[in-house]
Design an enzyme around this catalytic site. Structure first.
Site, PDB file in Angstrom:
ATOM      1  CD  GLU A  86      -2.172  -2.993  -6.854  1.00  0.00           C
ATOM      2  OE1 GLU A  86      -0.873  -3.145  -6.710  1.00  0.00           O
ATOM      3  OE2 GLU A  86      -2.760  -1.589  -6.531  1.00  0.00           O
ATOM      4  CE  LYS A 131      -2.914  -2.016  -3.581  1.00  0.00           C
ATOM      5  NZ  LYS A 131      -1.558  -2.101  -3.721  1.00  0.00           N
ATOM      6  CB  ALA A 134      -0.774   0.099   1.188  1.00  0.00           C
TER       7      ALA A 134
END
Ligand code: 5RP
Length: 242
Positions: free
Chosen positions: A105, A96, A85
Site C-alpha cells: 500500500e 494503515k 485507513a
C-alpha cells in the site's frame, strides 16, 4: 446506517473522481473493496482505466471484475491511489495495515501523484495510536527486532504491548511479501514523525503503517454526510493560525 454502509458511501463519492484513462492504485480492505466493486461497474460500462492492486486479495477481486491490471514495473507512476485507513487524524496522517498490506500500500501510494483515503467516520481520531500500529518485519531475528522496536519506540515516547499478529488458525500471519506483522499497542502516538524516524533505525523492520505526508485527500462518510478533506487546504489553514 451500518459501518459498512458508511464505507460504501465514501467509495461512491470517490468513484466520482475517476476519469477515463486514469492509472489507479487499488487499496486493500473492506472500504477499498467497495471502491473496486464500483470501479468494476464503471469498467463494465466501458470506462478504460488500469489498476495496480496493493494485495493478492485486491488483485483477485479486480480480476474477477475484469478490471485491467498492471504492475508498478509496467507503469511506475500512477495518477491516483484510493485506499482505506485504520485511523486518520486532522492532518491526514494515517495508520494503515490492519489488513496486513501496508508495505505494498505504501509503495503504491508513494508511486502515485495523489492518494485519496476513503473511510467511515469511526476512523477519524484526534491522536493516532488507539489502533495498534502494524509493523512489517522480516522473520529472521524476530525477537531481536521486537526488542529494538520496544527500546527505540520508548525513546520516541511510545510504550505498550507488541504482539506478533496471528492468523485465524492461530499461526503467525504472513504477509503477501512473506514477512510477519508486529502490532504495537501504544495507545497514543503523540509524535508520529519521531516514531517514524525511530522505526527506520531497526534493520528488521521492512515498513510500518504510519503514512505521514502521503495522503492528499480524504472522503469520510458518517451521520453528518460525506466530508471531503484536502491536505493542502488543511496546511494552509494551519499556517494561517500561526
Ligand atoms: C489494509 C489497510 C486497510 O486499508 C485498513 O485496514 C482499513 O480496512 P477496512 O477498510 O476494512 O476498515 O490498511 O492493510
Amino acid at each position: 446506517m451500518s459501518a459498512d454502509a458508511w464505507k460504501r458511501a465514501a467509495a461512491e463519492k470517490a468513484i466520482e473522481y475517476i476519469t477515463p484513462g486514469m492509472k489507479l492504485g487499488l487499496g486493500t480492505g473492506s472500504t477499498a473493496a467497495h471502491f473496486v466493486d464500483l470501479l468494476g461497474q464503471k469498467v463494465a460500462d466501458g470506462m478504460t482505466v488500469v489498476g495496480v492492486p496493493t494485495s493478492e486479495a485486491t488483485k483477485n477481486q479486480a480480476e474477477a471484475l475484469s478490471i485491467p491490471l498492471a504492475t508498478l514495473d509496467d507503469i511506475p507512476f500512477l495518477d491516483l491511489t484510493v485506499d482505506g485507513a485504520d485511523e486518520l487524524d486532522d492532518r491526514l496522517r494515517l495508520i494503515k495495515g490492519g489488513g496486513g498490506a501496508l508495505l505494498r500500500e505504501k509503495i503504491v501510494a508513494t508511486s502515485s501523484d495523489r492518494m485519496l483515503v476513503i473511510s467511515d467516520f469511526s476512523k477519524r481520531v484526534e491522536t493516532l495510536g488507539s489502533f495498534p500500529l502494524p509493523v512489517e518485519v522480516i522473520q529472521f531475528g524476530l525477537r531481536a527486532t521486537l526488542q529494538l522496536i520496544e527500546v527505540l519506540s520508548s525513546d520516541a515516547g511510545c510504550e505498550g504491548d507488541i504482539a506478533v499478529r496471528k492468523s485465524r488458525e492461530g499461526k503467525p500471519f504472513i504477509t503477501d511479501n512473506g514477512n510477519m506483522i508486529l502490532d504495537c499497542s501504544f495507545g497514543r502516538i503523540d509524535d508520529p514523525e519521531a516514531l517514524d524516524e525511530a522505526l527506520k533505525y531497526v534493520p528488521g523492520v521492512v515498513e510500518h503503517g504510519l503514512f505521514l505526508g502521503i495522503a492528499d485527500h480524504a472522503i469520510i462518510s458518517g451521520p453528518d454526510g460525506v466530508v471531503v478533506l484536502d491536505a493542502e487546504q488543511i496546511e494552509i489553514a494551519a499556517a494561517e493560525e500561526h
